[in-house]
Design a protein around this motif. Sequence first.
Motif, PDB file in Angstrom:
ATOM      1  N   ASP A  17     -31.494  22.032  13.881  1.00  0.00           N
ATOM      2  CA  ASP A  17     -32.699  22.753  13.457  1.00  0.00           C
ATOM      3  C   ASP A  17     -32.689  24.190  13.967  1.00  0.00           C
ATOM      4  OD1 ASP A  17     -33.592  20.507  12.170  1.00  0.00           O
ATOM      5  OD2 ASP A  17     -35.016  19.912  13.737  1.00  0.00           O
ATOM      6  N   ILE A  18     -32.250  24.369  15.218  1.00  0.00           N
ATOM      7  CA  ILE A  18     -32.181  25.722  15.788  1.00  0.00           C
ATOM      8  C   ILE A  18     -31.122  26.541  15.068  1.00  0.00           C
ATOM      9  CG2 ILE A  18     -31.654  27.063  17.849  1.00  0.00           C
ATOM     10  CD1 ILE A  18     -34.311  25.687  18.035  1.00  0.00           C
ATOM     11  N   ARG A  19     -29.961  25.937  14.832  1.00  0.00           N
ATOM     12  CA  ARG A  19     -28.899  26.657  14.119  1.00  0.00           C
ATOM     13  C   ARG A  19     -29.377  27.085  12.736  1.00  0.00           C
ATOM     14  NH1 ARG A  19     -25.629  22.366  15.755  1.00  0.00           N
ATOM     15  NH2 ARG A  19     -25.336  21.698  13.587  1.00  0.00           N
ATOM     16  N   ASN A  20     -30.040  26.181  12.024  1.00  0.00           N
ATOM     17  CA  ASN A  20     -30.518  26.502  10.679  1.00  0.00           C
ATOM     18  C   ASN A  20     -31.553  27.629  10.704  1.00  0.00           C
ATOM     19  OD1 ASN A  20     -28.891  24.504   9.602  1.00  0.00           O
ATOM     20  ND2 ASN A  20     -30.499  22.950   9.605  1.00  0.00           N
ATOM     21  N   LEU A  21     -32.459  27.580  11.696  1.00  0.00           N
ATOM     22  CA  LEU A  21     -33.477  28.625  11.815  1.00  0.00           C
ATOM     23  C   LEU A  21     -32.836  29.985  12.081  1.00  0.00           C
ATOM     24  CD1 LEU A  21     -36.455  29.521  12.116  1.00  0.00           C
ATOM     25  CD2 LEU A  21     -36.285  28.920  14.543  1.00  0.00           C
ATOM     26  N   LEU A  22     -31.876  30.010  13.010  1.00  0.00           N
ATOM     27  CA  LEU A  22     -31.201  31.262  13.336  1.00  0.00           C
ATOM     28  C   LEU A  22     -30.369  31.765  12.161  1.00  0.00           C
ATOM     29  CD1 LEU A  22     -30.062  30.402  16.970  1.00  0.00           C
ATOM     30  CD2 LEU A  22     -31.796  32.075  16.319  1.00  0.00           C
ATOM     31  N   GLU A  23     -29.646  30.864  11.526  1.00  0.00           N
ATOM     32  CA  GLU A  23     -28.818  31.253  10.380  1.00  0.00           C
ATOM     33  C   GLU A  23     -29.674  31.870   9.276  1.00  0.00           C
ATOM     34  OE1 GLU A  23     -26.777  27.737   9.240  1.00  0.00           O
ATOM     35  OE2 GLU A  23     -25.408  27.744  10.960  1.00  0.00           O
ATOM     36  N   ASN A  25     -32.706  33.364   9.459  1.00  0.00           N
ATOM     37  CA  ASN A  25     -33.287  34.656   9.812  1.00  0.00           C
ATOM     38  C   ASN A  25     -32.244  35.758   9.958  1.00  0.00           C
ATOM     39  OD1 ASN A  25     -36.389  34.446  10.449  1.00  0.00           O
ATOM     40  ND2 ASN A  25     -35.499  32.552  11.220  1.00  0.00           N
ATOM     41  N   LEU A  26     -31.088  35.420  10.500  1.00  0.00           N
ATOM     42  CA  LEU A  26     -30.033  36.426  10.652  1.00  0.00           C
ATOM     43  C   LEU A  26     -29.428  36.797   9.307  1.00  0.00           C
ATOM     44  CD1 LEU A  26     -28.328  35.008  13.868  1.00  0.00           C
ATOM     45  CD2 LEU A  26     -29.550  37.186  13.682  1.00  0.00           C
ATOM     46  N   ALA A  27     -29.213  35.814   8.443  1.00  0.00           N
ATOM     47  CA  ALA A  27     -28.685  36.089   7.107  1.00  0.00           C
ATOM     48  C   ALA A  27     -29.669  36.941   6.311  1.00  0.00           C
ATOM     49  CB  ALA A  27     -28.395  34.782   6.374  1.00  0.00           C
ATOM     50  N   LYS A  28     -30.940  36.640   6.466  1.00  0.00           N
ATOM     51  CA  LYS A  28     -31.981  37.409   5.770  1.00  0.00           C
ATOM     52  C   LYS A  28     -31.986  38.863   6.221  1.00  0.00           C
ATOM     53  CE  LYS A  28     -36.925  37.150   4.689  1.00  0.00           C
ATOM     54  NZ  LYS A  28     -38.199  36.417   4.966  1.00  0.00           N
ATOM     55  N   ALA A  29     -31.594  39.093   7.493  1.00  0.00           N
ATOM     56  CA  ALA A  29     -31.542  40.447   8.045  1.00  0.00           C
ATOM     57  C   ALA A  29     -30.228  41.153   7.720  1.00  0.00           C
ATOM     58  CB  ALA A  29     -31.749  40.397   9.554  1.00  0.00           C
ATOM     59  N   GLY A  30     -29.334  40.478   6.985  1.00  0.00           N
ATOM     60  CA  GLY A  30     -28.094  41.109   6.546  1.00  0.00           C
ATOM     61  C   GLY A  30     -26.871  40.807   7.381  1.00  0.00           C
ATOM     62  N   PHE A  31     -26.967  39.859   8.310  1.00  0.00           N
ATOM     63  CA  PHE A  31     -25.820  39.526   9.147  1.00  0.00           C
ATOM     64  C   PHE A  31     -24.999  38.393   8.527  1.00  0.00           C
ATOM     65  CE2 PHE A  31     -28.883  41.303  12.191  1.00  0.00           C
ATOM     66  CZ  PHE A  31     -28.087  42.227  12.841  1.00  0.00           C
ATOM     67  N   ALA A  32     -23.691  38.415   8.788  1.00  0.00           N
ATOM     68  CA  ALA A  32     -22.826  37.292   8.432  1.00  0.00           C
ATOM     69  C   ALA A  32     -22.883  36.323   9.608  1.00  0.00           C
ATOM     70  CB  ALA A  32     -21.398  37.776   8.203  1.00  0.00           C
ATOM     71  N   SER A  35     -21.267  29.427  12.952  1.00  0.00           N
ATOM     72  CA  SER A  35     -21.926  28.626  13.978  1.00  0.00           C
ATOM     73  C   SER A  35     -21.007  27.561  14.547  1.00  0.00           C
ATOM     74  CB  SER A  35     -23.198  27.979  13.420  1.00  0.00           C
ATOM     75  OG  SER A  35     -22.893  27.108  12.354  1.00  0.00           O
ATOM     76  N   ALA A  36     -21.327  27.177  15.786  1.00  0.00           N
ATOM     77  CA  ALA A  36     -20.592  26.116  16.480  1.00  0.00           C
ATOM     78  C   ALA A  36     -21.607  25.229  17.184  1.00  0.00           C
ATOM     79  CB  ALA A  36     -19.619  26.722  17.488  1.00  0.00           C
ATOM     80  N   LYS A  37     -21.279  23.946  17.298  1.00  0.00           N
ATOM     81  CA  LYS A  37     -22.225  23.004  17.899  1.00  0.00           C
ATOM     82  C   LYS A  37     -21.886  22.634  19.333  1.00  0.00           C
ATOM     83  CE  LYS A  37     -19.919  18.953  15.813  1.00  0.00           C
ATOM     84  NZ  LYS A  37     -18.858  19.762  15.191  1.00  0.00           N
ATOM     85  N   ASP A  38     -20.732  23.100  19.841  1.00  0.00           N
ATOM     86  CA  ASP A  38     -20.390  22.806  21.231  1.00  0.00           C
ATOM     87  C   ASP A  38     -19.486  23.905  21.796  1.00  0.00           C
ATOM     88  OD1 ASP A  38     -17.677  22.260  20.441  1.00  0.00           O
ATOM     89  OD2 ASP A  38     -18.256  20.212  19.937  1.00  0.00           O
TER      90      ASP A  38
END
Length: 235
Positions: A17-23, A25-32, A35-38
């Motif tokens: 859920d945290i990864r999805n939220l960050l992805e 918002n960051l993608a919306k701001a124009g960042f590529a 992600s990694a889970k460990d």
Amino acid sequence: MSREKSKKILIVDDEADIRNLLEYNLAKAGFAVISAKDGPEAIDMAGKQGPGLILLDIMLPDMDGTEVLKRLKADERTSNIPVIMLTAKGEEVDRIVGFELGAEDYITKPFSPRELLLRVKAVLKRSSGAGDRVSEEKTLSCGDLRVDLSRHRVAVRGVDVNLSAKEFALLVELINSRGRVLSRDALLDNVWGLECFVMPRTVDTHIRRLRAKLGSVGEYIETVRGVGYRFKYDS
């Protein structure tokens, strides 16, 4: 740091859920975003893909975030990548440990996506600005210490010293102001930037790390009690 590289951000968090939220918002701001889970996956991705910034959670399975950070800073391929620690831990001791290991900033959960974006942009701006700032001259030499600004390299008696981007910028700031005392606030403004979200004690932890890495040459960095620091070298 190239513009293309600075646009790529690695998220390290075991919570989907945290990864999805960050992805999002960051993608919306124009960042590529990658992600990694460990920890092991994060270290591998950082070394191979060279992101411009890493958002690193402390509470990870198997290998915690502080160990991941330690390994990233010990690897020449990833030592200069700025890291923002992202965690539910909010105690001062946890922040200090993160900064001592080389983190650029520290954000506690729950966080505001807007605040996180502002901090990400501020860290990237400072990291990029440090490189622009120190490239005006070619080399700085003080006794056994040699700083190659164009190549972003430091050597003591001919042996390379692996510094983080912030440690490098801090050393250059001190050398360029040799003989003058710089307060912690002045170093925060000049090295971390006016959009700084870190504490004055962060300067102290970076100075300790810098002295340790420089060995005997670290004695050139003098503590002026109650004021700040001075680079004392008489050529």
